[in-house]
Design a protein around this motif. Sequence first.
Motif, PDB file in Angstrom:
ATOM      1  N   PRO A  20      20.974  24.811 -16.764  1.00 39.40           N
ATOM      2  CA  PRO A  20      20.437  25.005 -15.409  1.00 39.40           C
ATOM      3  C   PRO A  20      18.912  24.821 -15.351  1.00 39.40           C
ATOM      4  O   PRO A  20      18.391  24.254 -14.391  1.00 39.40           O
ATOM      5  N   ALA A  21      18.193  25.269 -16.380  1.00 40.66           N
ATOM      6  CA  ALA A  21      16.735  25.096 -16.409  1.00 40.66           C
ATOM      7  C   ALA A  21      16.360  23.613 -16.438  1.00 40.66           C
ATOM      8  O   ALA A  21      15.375  23.202 -15.805  1.00 40.66           O
ATOM      9  N   ASP A  22      17.133  22.802 -17.154  1.00 37.20           N
ATOM     10  CA  ASP A  22      16.884  21.357 -17.197  1.00 37.20           C
ATOM     11  C   ASP A  22      17.014  20.756 -15.803  1.00 37.20           C
ATOM     12  O   ASP A  22      16.199  19.931 -15.379  1.00 37.20           O
ATOM     13  N   LYS A  23      18.034  21.179 -15.087  1.00 35.16           N
ATOM     14  CA  LYS A  23      18.290  20.639 -13.747  1.00 35.16           C
ATOM     15  C   LYS A  23      17.221  21.091 -12.751  1.00 35.16           C
ATOM     16  O   LYS A  23      16.798  20.316 -11.892  1.00 35.16           O
ATOM     17  N   ILE A  24      16.742  22.317 -12.892  1.00 35.26           N
ATOM     18  CA  ILE A  24      15.653  22.806 -12.039  1.00 35.26           C
ATOM     19  C   ILE A  24      14.381  22.020 -12.332  1.00 35.26           C
ATOM     20  O   ILE A  24      13.648  21.621 -11.410  1.00 35.26           O
ATOM     21  N   TRP A  43       2.345  15.712 -14.905  1.00 37.55           N
ATOM     22  CA  TRP A  43       2.163  17.155 -14.808  1.00 37.55           C
ATOM     23  C   TRP A  43       2.045  17.773 -16.186  1.00 37.55           C
ATOM     24  O   TRP A  43       2.632  17.309 -17.143  1.00 37.55           O
ATOM     25  N   GLN A  44       1.321  18.859 -16.251  1.00 40.47           N
ATOM     26  CA  GLN A  44       1.291  19.675 -17.451  1.00 40.47           C
ATOM     27  C   GLN A  44       2.480  20.627 -17.397  1.00 40.47           C
ATOM     28  O   GLN A  44       2.953  20.980 -16.314  1.00 40.47           O
ATOM     29  N   GLY A  45       2.959  21.049 -18.543  1.00 36.49           N
ATOM     30  CA  GLY A  45       4.084  21.980 -18.599  1.00 36.49           C
ATOM     31  C   GLY A  45       3.829  23.276 -17.856  1.00 36.49           C
ATOM     32  O   GLY A  45       4.724  23.841 -17.251  1.00 36.49           O
ATOM     33  N   ARG A  57       7.598  27.159 -22.437  1.00 34.89           N
ATOM     34  CA  ARG A  57       8.465  26.672 -23.526  1.00 34.89           C
ATOM     35  C   ARG A  57       9.806  26.184 -22.994  1.00 34.89           C
ATOM     36  O   ARG A  57      10.366  25.217 -23.500  1.00 34.89           O
ATOM     37  N   SER A  58      10.324  26.845 -21.969  1.00 29.29           N
ATOM     38  CA  SER A  58      11.574  26.392 -21.347  1.00 29.29           C
ATOM     39  C   SER A  58      11.385  25.011 -20.723  1.00 29.29           C
ATOM     40  O   SER A  58      12.258  24.140 -20.834  1.00 29.29           O
ATOM     41  N   ILE A  59      10.255  24.795 -20.083  1.00 32.94           N
ATOM     42  CA  ILE A  59       9.958  23.492 -19.474  1.00 32.94           C
ATOM     43  C   ILE A  59       9.864  22.411 -20.553  1.00 32.94           C
ATOM     44  O   ILE A  59      10.433  21.324 -20.405  1.00 32.94           O
ATOM     45  N   VAL A  60       9.178  22.715 -21.641  1.00 33.69           N
ATOM     46  CA  VAL A  60       9.039  21.745 -22.731  1.00 33.69           C
ATOM     47  C   VAL A  60      10.417  21.383 -23.293  1.00 33.69           C
ATOM     48  O   VAL A  60      10.728  20.203 -23.505  1.00 33.69           O
ATOM     49  N   ARG A  61      11.266  22.380 -23.518  1.00 32.53           N
ATOM     50  CA  ARG A  61      12.629  22.118 -24.001  1.00 32.53           C
ATOM     51  C   ARG A  61      13.419  21.279 -22.999  1.00 32.53           C
ATOM     52  O   ARG A  61      14.137  20.347 -23.373  1.00 32.53           O
ATOM     53  N   SER A  62      13.281  21.603 -21.719  1.00 33.74           N
ATOM     54  CA  SER A  62      14.003  20.869 -20.684  1.00 33.74           C
ATOM     55  C   SER A  62      13.558  19.413 -20.621  1.00 33.74           C
ATOM     56  O   SER A  62      14.383  18.503 -20.503  1.00 33.74           O
ATOM     57  N   ILE A  63      12.260  19.187 -20.696  1.00 39.86           N
ATOM     58  CA  ILE A  63      11.744  17.814 -20.667  1.00 39.86           C
ATOM     59  C   ILE A  63      12.281  17.028 -21.857  1.00 39.86           C
ATOM     60  O   ILE A  63      12.721  15.883 -21.713  1.00 39.86           O
ATOM     61  N   LYS A  64      12.276  17.640 -23.030  1.00 39.99           N
ATOM     62  CA  LYS A  64      12.809  16.958 -24.217  1.00 39.99           C
ATOM     63  C   LYS A  64      14.290  16.632 -24.050  1.00 39.99           C
ATOM     64  O   LYS A  64      14.735  15.526 -24.353  1.00 39.99           O
ATOM     65  N   ARG A  65      15.057  17.592 -23.551  1.00 36.46           N
ATOM     66  CA  ARG A  65      16.495  17.374 -23.385  1.00 36.46           C
ATOM     67  C   ARG A  65      16.766  16.301 -22.318  1.00 36.46           C
ATOM     68  O   ARG A  65      17.626  15.443 -22.487  1.00 36.46           O
ATOM     69  N   LEU A  66      16.016  16.330 -21.222  1.00 43.18           N
ATOM     70  CA  LEU A  66      16.179  15.314 -20.176  1.00 43.18           C
ATOM     71  C   LEU A  66      15.877  13.916 -20.726  1.00 43.18           C
ATOM     72  O   LEU A  66      16.559  12.954 -20.383  1.00 43.18           O
ATOM     73  N   ALA A  67      14.881  13.823 -21.600  1.00 44.47           N
ATOM     74  CA  ALA A  67      14.539  12.526 -22.207  1.00 44.47           C
ATOM     75  C   ALA A  67      15.621  12.085 -23.188  1.00 44.47           C
ATOM     76  O   ALA A  67      16.072  10.935 -23.153  1.00 44.47           O
ATOM     77  N   VAL A  68      16.073  12.986 -24.055  1.00 45.21           N
ATOM     78  CA  VAL A  68      17.113  12.656 -25.035  1.00 45.21           C
ATOM     79  C   VAL A  68      18.405  12.227 -24.339  1.00 45.21           C
ATOM     80  O   VAL A  68      19.088  11.303 -24.784  1.00 45.21           O
ATOM     81  N   CYS A  69      18.706  12.863 -23.221  1.00 48.77           N
ATOM     82  CA  CYS A  69      19.927  12.541 -22.467  1.00 48.77           C
ATOM     83  C   CYS A  69      19.763  11.285 -21.605  1.00 48.77           C
ATOM     84  O   CYS A  69      20.716  10.851 -20.961  1.00 48.77           O
ATOM     85  N   GLY A  70      18.567  10.717 -21.572  1.00 48.52           N
ATOM     86  CA  GLY A  70      18.343   9.462 -20.865  1.00 48.52           C
ATOM     87  C   GLY A  70      18.040   9.579 -19.386  1.00 48.52           C
ATOM     88  O   GLY A  70      18.068   8.580 -18.670  1.00 48.52           O
TER      89      GLY A  70
END
Length: 110
Positions: A20-24, A43-45, A57-70
């Motif tokens: 859910p954090a990734d989607k937000i 934007w900065q995290g 840290r949640s934002i950084v993880r979400s950005i990484k996951r969004l990138a890995v997932c394409g």
Amino acid sequence: MKALFSALPHEVLTDKRLTPADKITYAAMASEIRRQGVSIVSWQGTELAELCHLGRRSIVRSIKRLAVCGHISTAVDKVNGRPTYWLKSDVFAPKSKLLSMPRKGHHQST
């Protein structure tokens, strides 16, 4: 004042790899892209964290996951060192790209 909203493409909404954090986070990026009328956002995290009411840290993880997932591409602006993000969904394709495609049943005149 212009009403603002976020668009969450179906492929992002239904991606089971995303939290859910990734989607937000994605929705916040999408909102800013729509607000500015641009195809990228820088934007900065910490700025995203404030907007999303999530930890940095949640934002950084979400950005990484969004990138890995394409779902997004990332880069660092060479001038100011800020991270830059592109949303890869066709929903956010540049208007010129969308306008150049012929409509079904119509031929482009040359």
